[in-house]
Design a protein around this motif. Structure first.
Motif, mmCIF file in Angstrom:
data_model
loop_
_atom_site.group_PDB
_atom_site.id
_atom_site.type_symbol
_atom_site.label_atom_id
_atom_site.label_comp_id
_atom_site.label_asym_id
_atom_site.label_seq_id
_atom_site.Cartn_x
_atom_site.Cartn_y
_atom_site.Cartn_z
ATOM 1 N N VAL A 244 0.860 -1.179 0.000
ATOM 2 C CA VAL A 244 0.000 0.000 0.000
ATOM 3 C C VAL A 244 0.899 1.233 0.000
ATOM 4 C CG1 VAL A 244 -1.840 1.237 1.205
ATOM 5 C CG2 VAL A 244 -1.746 -1.265 1.314
ATOM 6 N N LYS A 245 0.834 2.002 -1.080
ATOM 7 C CA LYS A 245 1.612 3.240 -1.198
ATOM 8 C C LYS A 245 0.682 4.420 -0.927
ATOM 9 C CE LYS A 245 4.798 1.380 -4.593
ATOM 10 N NZ LYS A 245 6.065 1.498 -3.947
ATOM 11 N N ILE A 246 1.114 5.319 -0.075
ATOM 12 C CA ILE A 246 0.317 6.493 0.273
ATOM 13 C C ILE A 246 0.794 7.650 -0.592
ATOM 14 C CG2 ILE A 246 -0.328 8.089 2.106
ATOM 15 C CD1 ILE A 246 0.310 5.733 4.057
ATOM 16 N N LYS A 247 -0.126 8.223 -1.357
ATOM 17 C CA LYS A 247 0.212 9.328 -2.249
ATOM 18 C C LYS A 247 -0.440 10.610 -1.720
ATOM 19 C CE LYS A 247 -0.071 10.869 -6.999
ATOM 20 N NZ LYS A 247 -0.683 10.660 -8.296
ATOM 21 N N ILE A 248 0.412 11.574 -1.375
ATOM 22 C CA ILE A 248 -0.061 12.870 -0.894
ATOM 23 C C ILE A 248 -0.192 13.781 -2.101
ATOM 24 C CG2 ILE A 248 0.443 14.848 0.595
ATOM 25 C CD1 ILE A 248 2.246 12.937 2.221
ATOM 26 N N GLY A 249 -1.312 14.444 -2.238
ATOM 27 C CA GLY A 249 -1.540 15.320 -3.382
ATOM 28 C C GLY A 249 -1.089 16.752 -3.123
#
Length: 102
Positions: A37-42
């Motif tokens: 699970v990769k967390i992508k911050i926008g």
């Protein structure tokens, strides 16, 4: 997902399946599904986070492949700036569950 911090923000979770490790429990062999699970911050925060060392690390999860999928193990931070935790099921025979990662 809403990430809780000093100012809550929306983040994207990219869930990618990995190879399927096999493990033995008692005399039977079982397959587990491994997910990263990769967390992508926008936005601007997502551009700045890796530059200042604040990019969230990936989470690892293993789920039993069966008619009723079951949680086996997870590994990752539970909140920002905390150590990595490994959470797994337990049994009377602690050596019964071995993933390919160990």
């Amino acid at each position: 997902m809403v990430a809780v911090s000093s100012s809550p923000r929306l983040v994207q979770l990219n869930i990618a399946p990995q190879e399927e490790p096999t493990f033995k429990y008692s005399a039977a062999a079982h397959k587990a599904q491994h997910f990263v699970v990769k967390i992508k911050i926008g936005g601007i925060a997502g551009v700045i986070a890796p530059l200042v060392g604040k990019r969230p690390p990936d989470l690892q999860m293993w789920i039993l492949e069966s008619e009723a999928p079951s949680f086996l193990q997870s590994e990752g931070q539970l909140s920002a700036d905390t150590p990595v935790w490994r959470i797994q099921i337990t049994s009377p025979d602690a050596e019964a569950l071995k993933t390919s990662r160990e």
